[in-house]
Design a protein around this motif. Structure first.
Motif, PDB file in Angstrom:
ATOM      1  N   ALA A   1       9.719   8.781   5.719  1.00 14.50           N
ATOM      2  CA  ALA A   1       8.931   7.753   5.027  1.00 14.50           C
ATOM      3  C   ALA A   1       7.486   8.203   4.856  1.00 14.50           C
ATOM      4  O   ALA A   1       6.866   7.978   3.816  1.00 14.50           O
ATOM      5  CB  ALA A   1       8.994   6.443   5.803  1.00 14.50           C
ATOM      6  N   ILE A   2       6.951   8.865   5.881  1.00 15.04           N
ATOM      7  CA  ILE A   2       5.573   9.364   5.802  1.00 15.04           C
ATOM      8  C   ILE A   2       5.488  10.421   4.694  1.00 15.04           C
ATOM      9  O   ILE A   2       4.595  10.397   3.848  1.00 15.04           O
ATOM     10  CB  ILE A   2       5.118   9.949   7.154  1.00 15.04           C
ATOM     11  N   GLU A   3       6.473  11.317   4.676  1.00 13.50           N
ATOM     12  CA  GLU A   3       6.519  12.360   3.660  1.00 13.50           C
ATOM     13  C   GLU A   3       6.604  11.746   2.254  1.00 13.50           C
ATOM     14  O   GLU A   3       5.859  12.109   1.354  1.00 13.50           O
ATOM     15  CB  GLU A   3       7.729  13.267   3.944  1.00 13.50           C
ATOM     16  N   ASP A   4       7.513  10.786   2.108  1.00 12.25           N
ATOM     17  CA  ASP A   4       7.704  10.147   0.805  1.00 12.25           C
ATOM     18  C   ASP A   4       6.439   9.460   0.310  1.00 12.25           C
ATOM     19  O   ASP A   4       6.194   9.370  -0.895  1.00 12.25           O
ATOM     20  CB  ASP A   4       8.820   9.094   0.875  1.00 12.25           C
ATOM     21  N   SER A   5       5.638   8.960   1.235  1.00 11.04           N
ATOM     22  CA  SER A   5       4.466   8.191   0.823  1.00 11.04           C
ATOM     23  C   SER A   5       3.444   9.062   0.083  1.00 11.04           C
ATOM     24  O   SER A   5       2.607   8.549  -0.644  1.00 11.04           O
ATOM     25  CB  SER A   5       3.809   7.531   2.039  1.00 11.04           C
ATOM     26  N   LYS A   6       3.561  10.371   0.265  1.00 16.45           N
ATOM     27  CA  LYS A   6       2.618  11.273  -0.442  1.00 16.45           C
ATOM     28  C   LYS A   6       2.736  11.117  -1.953  1.00 16.45           C
ATOM     29  O   LYS A   6       1.772  11.334  -2.678  1.00 16.45           O
ATOM     30  CB  LYS A   6       2.910  12.733  -0.070  1.00 16.45           C
ATOM     31  N   GLY A   7       3.912  10.753  -2.405  1.00 13.59           N
ATOM     32  CA  GLY A   7       4.120  10.613  -3.848  1.00 13.59           C
ATOM     33  C   GLY A   7       4.028   9.188  -4.337  1.00 13.59           C
ATOM     34  O   GLY A   7       4.467   8.862  -5.430  1.00 13.59           O
ATOM     35  N   ARG A   8       3.470   8.310  -3.527  1.00 11.00           N
ATOM     36  CA  ARG A   8       3.414   6.891  -3.875  1.00 11.00           C
ATOM     37  C   ARG A   8       2.576   6.637  -5.128  1.00 11.00           C
ATOM     38  O   ARG A   8       2.801   5.691  -5.857  1.00 11.00           O
ATOM     39  CB  ARG A   8       2.767   6.188  -2.723  1.00 11.00           C
ATOM     40  N   GLY A   9       1.578   7.471  -5.341  1.00 11.49           N
ATOM     41  CA  GLY A   9       0.786   7.313  -6.558  1.00 11.49           C
ATOM     42  C   GLY A   9      -0.608   6.770  -6.286  1.00 11.49           C
ATOM     43  O   GLY A   9      -0.916   6.309  -5.197  1.00 11.49           O
ATOM     44  N   LEU A  10      -1.418   6.832  -7.330  1.00  6.41           N
ATOM     45  CA  LEU A  10      -2.844   6.529  -7.185  1.00  6.41           C
ATOM     46  C   LEU A  10      -3.129   5.045  -6.910  1.00  6.41           C
ATOM     47  O   LEU A  10      -3.940   4.719  -6.046  1.00  6.41           O
ATOM     48  CB  LEU A  10      -3.586   6.994  -8.445  1.00  6.41           C
ATOM     49  N   ALA A  11      -2.454   4.158  -7.644  1.00  2.15           N
ATOM     50  CA  ALA A  11      -2.781   2.728  -7.510  1.00  2.15           C
ATOM     51  C   ALA A  11      -2.557   2.211  -6.079  1.00  2.15           C
ATOM     52  O   ALA A  11      -3.476   1.639  -5.487  1.00  2.15           O
ATOM     53  CB  ALA A  11      -1.993   1.902  -8.526  1.00  2.15           C
TER      54      ALA A  11
ATOM     55  N   ALA B   1      -5.539  17.589   1.631  1.00  2.00           N
ATOM     56  CA  ALA B   1      -4.982  18.757   2.325  1.00  2.00           C
ATOM     57  C   ALA B   1      -3.546  18.495   2.770  1.00  2.00           C
ATOM     58  O   ALA B   1      -2.725  19.405   2.815  1.00  2.00           O
ATOM     59  CB  ALA B   1      -5.861  19.100   3.532  1.00  2.00           C
ATOM     60  N   ALA B   2      -3.243  17.225   3.072  1.00  2.00           N
ATOM     61  CA  ALA B   2      -1.885  16.879   3.512  1.00  2.00           C
ATOM     62  C   ALA B   2      -0.910  16.847   2.338  1.00  2.00           C
ATOM     63  O   ALA B   2       0.301  16.754   2.525  1.00  2.00           O
ATOM     64  CB  ALA B   2      -1.898  15.527   4.213  1.00  2.00           C
ATOM     65  N   GLY B   3      -1.457  16.902   1.113  1.00  2.00           N
ATOM     66  CA  GLY B   3      -0.581  16.906  -0.064  1.00  2.00           C
ATOM     67  C   GLY B   3      -0.316  15.535  -0.644  1.00  2.00           C
ATOM     68  O   GLY B   3       0.670  15.335  -1.351  1.00  2.00           O
ATOM     69  N   VAL B   4      -1.196  14.591  -0.362  1.00  2.00           N
ATOM     70  CA  VAL B   4      -1.019  13.246  -0.927  1.00  2.00           C
ATOM     71  C   VAL B   4      -1.431  13.262  -2.403  1.00  2.00           C
ATOM     72  O   VAL B   4      -2.501  13.746  -2.744  1.00  2.00           O
ATOM     73  CB  VAL B   4      -1.870  12.215  -0.148  1.00  2.00           C
ATOM     74  N   ASN B   5      -0.546  12.725  -3.238  1.00  2.00           N
ATOM     75  CA  ASN B   5      -0.808  12.689  -4.682  1.00  2.00           C
ATOM     76  C   ASN B   5      -1.990  11.765  -4.994  1.00  2.00           C
ATOM     77  O   ASN B   5      -1.971  10.598  -4.631  1.00  2.00           O
ATOM     78  CB  ASN B   5       0.459  12.195  -5.396  1.00  2.00           C
ATOM     79  N   MET B   6      -2.991  12.304  -5.659  1.00  2.00           N
ATOM     80  CA  MET B   6      -4.192  11.512  -5.939  1.00  2.00           C
ATOM     81  C   MET B   6      -4.439  11.320  -7.423  1.00  2.00           C
ATOM     82  O   MET B   6      -5.571  11.093  -7.847  1.00  2.00           O
ATOM     83  CB  MET B   6      -5.412  12.173  -5.302  1.00  2.00           C
TER      84      MET B   6
ATOM     85  N   ALA C   1       0.864  -1.180   0.000  1.00  2.00           N
ATOM     86  CA  ALA C   1       0.000   0.000   0.000  1.00  2.00           C
ATOM     87  C   ALA C   1       0.905   1.236   0.000  1.00  2.00           C
ATOM     88  O   ALA C   1       1.647   1.441  -0.950  1.00  2.00           O
ATOM     89  CB  ALA C   1      -0.943  -0.040   1.189  1.00  2.00           C
ATOM     90  N   MET C   2       0.906   2.038   1.069  1.00  2.00           N
ATOM     91  CA  MET C   2       1.683   3.269   1.033  1.00  2.00           C
ATOM     92  C   MET C   2       3.146   3.080   1.463  1.00  2.00           C
ATOM     93  O   MET C   2       3.929   4.021   1.455  1.00  2.00           O
ATOM     94  CB  MET C   2       1.014   4.341   1.905  1.00  2.00           C
ATOM     95  N   ALA C   3       3.508   1.875   1.828  1.00  2.00           N
ATOM     96  CA  ALA C   3       4.910   1.505   2.103  1.00  2.00           C
ATOM     97  C   ALA C   3       5.608   2.475   3.050  1.00  2.00           C
ATOM     98  O   ALA C   3       6.658   3.015   2.734  1.00  2.00           O
ATOM     99  CB  ALA C   3       5.688   1.395   0.787  1.00  2.00           C
ATOM    100  N   ILE C   4       4.995   2.718   4.204  1.00  2.00           N
ATOM    101  CA  ILE C   4       5.647   3.566   5.203  1.00  2.00           C
ATOM    102  C   ILE C   4       6.413   2.656   6.161  1.00  2.00           C
ATOM    103  O   ILE C   4       5.830   2.001   7.018  1.00  2.00           O
ATOM    104  CB  ILE C   4       4.621   4.441   5.957  1.00  2.00           C
ATOM    105  N   ASP C   5       7.741   2.609   5.970  1.00  2.00           N
ATOM    106  CA  ASP C   5       8.587   1.749   6.796  1.00  2.00           C
ATOM    107  C   ASP C   5       8.703   2.301   8.207  1.00  2.00           C
ATOM    108  O   ASP C   5       8.651   3.504   8.414  1.00  2.00           O
ATOM    109  CB  ASP C   5       9.997   1.653   6.199  1.00  2.00           C
ATOM    110  N   GLY C   6       8.879   1.433   9.172  1.00  2.00           N
ATOM    111  CA  GLY C   6       9.129   1.870  10.533  1.00  2.00           C
ATOM    112  C   GLY C   6       7.861   2.142  11.320  1.00  2.00           C
ATOM    113  O   GLY C   6       7.906   2.703  12.403  1.00  2.00           O
ATOM    114  N   LEU C   7       6.713   1.771  10.754  1.00  2.00           N
ATOM    115  CA  LEU C   7       5.459   2.010  11.450  1.00  2.00           C
ATOM    116  C   LEU C   7       4.766   0.665  11.675  1.00  2.00           C
ATOM    117  O   LEU C   7       3.779   0.351  11.029  1.00  2.00           O
ATOM    118  CB  LEU C   7       4.595   2.957  10.608  1.00  2.00           C
ATOM    119  N   GLY C   8       5.308  -0.092  12.587  1.00  2.00           N
ATOM    120  CA  GLY C   8       4.749  -1.406  12.877  1.00  2.00           C
ATOM    121  C   GLY C   8       3.504  -1.321  13.740  1.00  2.00           C
ATOM    122  O   GLY C   8       3.163  -0.244  14.242  1.00  2.00           O
TER     123      GLY C   8
END
Ligand SMILES: [Zn+2]
Length: 423
Positions: A255-265, A334-339, A204-211
């Motif tokens: 990682a949370i920041e990077d996940s914003k650009g993960r993409g729509l799929a 609003a958080a800037g997640v790419n949609m 999914a959004m691949a946020i590492d370090g968030l177990g």
């Protein structure tokens, strides 16, 4: 034998037989001796070594008839079901899970096994306190094969599904035609927690370090209520979290920041819509191109897409009709997640390839090169396997480099990698 004579290293266990009875006996022998090897084996390969006979036997559509593999039966061990507990999943399904007396099976220690649902428990007649046979399905997932009722003492107890959700005390219902029991609350904390764990997961959004443990702590501290709240976490929010050092807090925020650009799929998959898996996320992203368009999609439009079944079409429409969904998406936006669907202008030269970066690099930060790999269509993986396309190795590369060498995976320097993306 010829290869051996030529100096090749061959497995010393190979044998030549003159009739099939001997082969069968040898297979049975090896099945019982499989544990004497310093490595795991799951079967034997049997080949007919006469060219004339090979010709006569020929091929099926997929494979030769003169070379087949014999799989050992899965190893089964005996243990005791000490208790049956309930886990609540992100869709509210209550899954009964067996707490087992810890036992070693097929190379690891097992103390939990899913029992799937009540029907399965009743069909196999498994009771709390029962002796059971356990194996690993596909040599991976621990599964109770059957109970051993002949070993009962009379102390065993029947398992019943609870009437209330163990996490939020809302009523539990079994829907018509379904094996699953579900918690009916939409604000069940278990569902919210599992929803966030799903959102941050690898595919999914691949946020590492968030177990799961960190998610639970953030929920308990009231810092987040849903996955969208992750984007407003600060460094000071994270440092009090147990076992979270400064370095890991920084990495997590990145990682949370990077996940914003993960993409729509992956984002569509991350939403956790029922019947909508990772592949469905890709199909919907390709078809609609943006979250906005997908939100407006009608049932007819969705049903018209190949690979989208009626159950999925319905749950997508239902999901987007919920007010809570709208609120959640507004927060993400609003958080800037790419949609919108990925608009990478780069040639997709790494499409379908898994690439591992190891060691310290001079030209790029680790995250940068991983982003480059993804922009060119590849997947930046964290571990080396036979499926790895190649490894980019920097200074002081360690075990991953050794493993790649062992598997014969190509190894590139930074310079060579740079040449590839310049082409
Ligand atoms: Zn609940």
């Amino acid at each position: 034998t010829y290869l051996k004579e030529q100096g090749f290293v061959v497995n010393p266990e190979y044998k030549v037989f003159s009739d099939i009875e001997e082969v069968i006996t040898y297979c049975e022998e090896m099945a019982s001796e499989r544990h004497r090897f310093p490595y795991d084996i799951d079967g034997l390969v049997i080949k007919v070594n006469e060219f004339d006979l090979q010709q006569e036997l020929g091929f099926t559509t997929k494979s030769p008839r003169w070379a087949i593999s014999y799989k050992f039966p899965a190893e089964q061990v005996e243990t005791v079901v000490e208790d049956i507990i309930i886990r609540v999943g992100r869709t509210g399904v209550l899954t009964p899970t067996a707490v087992l007396k810890a036992v070693s099976v097929a190379g690891s220690t097992v103390s939990r096994a899913t029992l799937h649902n009540l029907d399965n428990i009743r069909d196999k007649d498994i009771r709390i306190g029962d002796y059971v046979l356990l194996h690993k399905a596909g040599d991976v997932i621990p599964e109770v094969v059957r109970g051993l009722p002949e070993k009962r003492t009379g102390e065993e107890r029947l398992f019943e599904m609870p009437e209330l959700c163990p996490e939020c005390q809302s009523p539990v219902l079994r829907e018509e035609g379904e094996a699953a029991y579900r918690c009916q609350s939409i604000i069940c904390p278990a569902q919210q927690r599992e929803g966030i764990i799903h959102y941050v997961s690898r595919d999914a959004m691949a946020i590492d370090g968030l177990g799961p443990a960190v998610v639970q702590q953030l929920l308990d501290a009231g810092l987040i209520k849903d996955a969208a709240d992750l984007y407003s976490l600060t460094f000071d929010d994270l440092t009090p979290v147990e076992r979270m050092g400064k370095k890991s807090a920084e990495n997590l925020l990145r990682a949370i920041e990077d996940s914003k650009g993960r993409g729509l799929a992956p984002l569509i998959f991350a939403l956790g819509i029922r019947h909508t898996g990772e592949k469905a996320g890709k199909i919907l992203a390709q078809t609609f191109g943006s979250m906005e368009k997908l939100q407006e999609a009608t049932l007819e439009e969705l049903q018209g897409i190949p690979d989208v079944g009626p159950a999925m079409a319905e749950s997508v429409v239902q999901f987007f009709s919920l007010e809570s969904t709208g609120d959640f998406l507004v927060k993400l936006h609003a958080a800037g997640v790419n949609m919108t669907a990925g608009t990478s202008t780069k040639p997709q030269i790494f499409a379908g390839k898994s690439i591992v970066v190891t060691g310290s690099l001079e030209r790029w930060e680790r995250r940068e090169i991983e982003t480059i790999i993804e922009e060119y269509g590849g997947k930046a993986a964290s571990s080396v396997s036979k499926k790895t396309a190649f490894v980019v190795a920097g200074e002081k590369a360690g075990s991953k480099l050794v493993k790649a060498q062992g598997l014969g995976v190509p190894i590139l320097t930074e310079e060579e990698f740079e040449q590839m993306i310049k082409l």
